[in-house]
Design an enzyme around this catalytic site. Structure first.
Site, PDB file in Angstrom:
ATOM      1  N   GLY A  34     -45.441  27.310 -62.614  1.00 16.35           N
ATOM      2  CA  GLY A  34     -45.874  27.339 -64.004  1.00 16.35           C
ATOM      3  C   GLY A  34     -47.220  26.649 -64.081  1.00 16.35           C
ATOM      4  CG  ASN A  38     -48.148  24.984 -60.487  1.00 12.79           C
ATOM      5  OD1 ASN A  38     -47.058  24.549 -60.101  1.00 12.79           O
ATOM      6  ND2 ASN A  38     -48.429  26.279 -60.504  1.00 12.79           N
ATOM      7  CE1 TYR A 104     -36.062  40.390 -64.170  1.00 12.74           C
ATOM      8  CE2 TYR A 104     -37.741  39.337 -62.814  1.00 12.74           C
ATOM      9  CZ  TYR A 104     -36.922  40.413 -63.084  1.00 12.74           C
ATOM     10  OH  TYR A 104     -36.961  41.519 -62.265  1.00 12.74           O
ATOM     11  CG  ASN A 161     -53.283  31.295 -65.315  1.00 19.11           C
ATOM     12  OD1 ASN A 161     -53.708  32.230 -64.635  1.00 19.11           O
ATOM     13  ND2 ASN A 161     -52.393  30.441 -64.867  1.00 19.11           N
ATOM     14  NE  ARG A 163     -49.932  34.422 -64.309  1.00 20.08           N
ATOM     15  CZ  ARG A 163     -51.018  34.140 -63.610  1.00 20.08           C
ATOM     16  NH1 ARG A 163     -52.070  34.939 -63.697  1.00 20.08           N
ATOM     17  NH2 ARG A 163     -51.080  33.080 -62.825  1.00 20.08           N
ATOM     18  CB  SER A 190     -59.965  33.513 -63.123  1.00 19.91           C
ATOM     19  OG  SER A 190     -59.321  34.539 -63.875  1.00 19.91           O
ATOM     20  NE  ARG A 216     -68.880  34.006 -61.193  1.00 20.48           N
ATOM     21  CZ  ARG A 216     -69.346  33.013 -61.945  1.00 20.48           C
ATOM     22  NH1 ARG A 216     -69.299  31.761 -61.496  1.00 20.48           N
ATOM     23  NH2 ARG A 216     -69.860  33.253 -63.138  1.00 20.48           N
ATOM     24  N   GLY A 245     -51.287  28.696 -57.662  1.00 16.94           N
ATOM     25  CA  GLY A 245     -51.582  27.315 -58.043  1.00 16.94           C
ATOM     26  C   GLY A 245     -53.017  26.890 -57.836  1.00 16.94           C
ATOM     27  CG  ASP A 248     -51.990  26.414 -62.106  1.00 14.98           C
ATOM     28  OD1 ASP A 248     -52.514  26.984 -63.081  1.00 14.98           O
ATOM     29  OD2 ASP A 248     -51.040  26.895 -61.461  1.00 14.98           O
TER      30      ASP A 248
END
Length: 307
Positions: A34, A38, A104, A161, A163, A190, A216, A245, A248
């Site tokens: 997570g 992290n 999940y 981050n 997702r 990123s 990068r 990670g 993080d």
């Protein structure tokens, strides 16, 4: 004290890198993870006083997550608990070590986080991001906490981050992301996140943050500030096992480096010169390289980065 606020979960990682997760071609190994979790562990291992603010299950995975935090000397007194299961993230590791995830998340403990009535005592900075800023009802609670922290003068950092498999309405999320920026002192993301969000560091800097850091991968990272413009450092060559990670770890290294320079305020960040930023970025690049050299999210200790 630096507080990481957000989800703690279990990454299910293929033991054979490059094999598709869930296809029966590689056993899956559980790894504690997570993004905010992290980051908290990395802060503790680097030696920064750190705390974690989240909601963690009472199940066996939850107990293991708490044990990892305590082992890293992370304060867990602001962790809420719940009977619901721990979120699972199934990772698929490509040949170059990059990771994709399927999640999940239905009915899991971290989604039910409630904003605390007050901020932790002694908090100097808070960092937010990843799944916890997407999944309701917890996302609204974390957003409330971030805005309150900023209003009370706490240094706030954000790592979106992205997702994208969790984001049902990309346009709505992009608009929400922009609404957060006036409450953010340090934005780190990123280059893949930047492309997905569809903006530029210059645009985001103009919306409120004192600094915008873009990573990068193996090419390194850069920071954009109003006073110094753009400053970049190269990545540190390493045999990559996986990149889980790494971002993080960069979060933690940036905050650790700023704290060491007594720069955990927007004004102090704005006053950092190019030399100071170069040192902070190089430290973050070395820390991320150590994480990439081993499986799962295993952030380095300070001695490993210095070596």
């Amino acid at each position: 004290m630096i507080v990481a606020a957000g989800e703690a979960l279990i990454d299910l990682v293929p033991q054979d890198a490059g094999s598709p997760a869930g296809a029966g071609l590689s056993p899956l190994a559980p790894r504690l993870g997570g993004g905010p979790f992290n980051t908290a562990v990395a802060l503790g291992r680097l030696g920064s006083p750190a705390a974690f603010c989240s909601r963690i299950s009472y199940d066996a995975f939850g107990e293991a997550l708490l044990a990892r935090l305590r082992a890293a000397d992370v304060d867990v007194s602001w962790v809420q608990r719940g009977a619901e299961p721990t979120t699972l993230a199934v990772a698929s590791i490509a040949a170059d070590g990059s990771a994709d995830y399927s999640f999940y998340v239905d009915g899991t403990a971290d989604r039910l986080f409630a904003a605390p009535a007050r901020l932790p005592d002694g908090v100097r900075a808070m960092i937010f991001g990843t799944c916890s800023m997407v999944l309701e009802p917890g996302a609204s609670a974390y957003e409330e906490l971030m805005r309150r922290a900023a209003a009370e003068g706490v240094f706030t950092a954000l790592d979106p981050n992205i997702r994208d498999g969790l984001i049902r309405d990309p346009d709505a999320y992009r608009a929400r992301f922009k609404s957060w920026l006036p409450s953010v002192a340090l934005l780190k993301l990123s280059e893949e996140d930047a492309r997905w969000l569809g903006g530029t560091p210059e645009e985001w800097l103009a919306s409120g943050p004192a600094a915008v850091v873009v990573t990068r991968g193996g090419e390194g990272l850069s920071v954009l500030t109003r006073a110094c413009g753009e400053i970049s450092v190269p990545g540190v060559p390493v045999d990559v096992v996986d990149t889980i990670g790494a971002g993080d770890t960069v979060n933690a290294a940036l905050l650790h480096g700023l704290a060491a320079r007594d720069a955990l305020s927007a004004d102090a960040v704005a006053e950092l010169d190019a030399g100071a930023w170069t040192d902070v970025l190089r430290f973050a690049a070395r820390a991320a390289a150590v994480t990439c050299s081993r499986a799962g999210a295993e952030p380095p200790y300070a001695a490993e980065v210095d070596a």
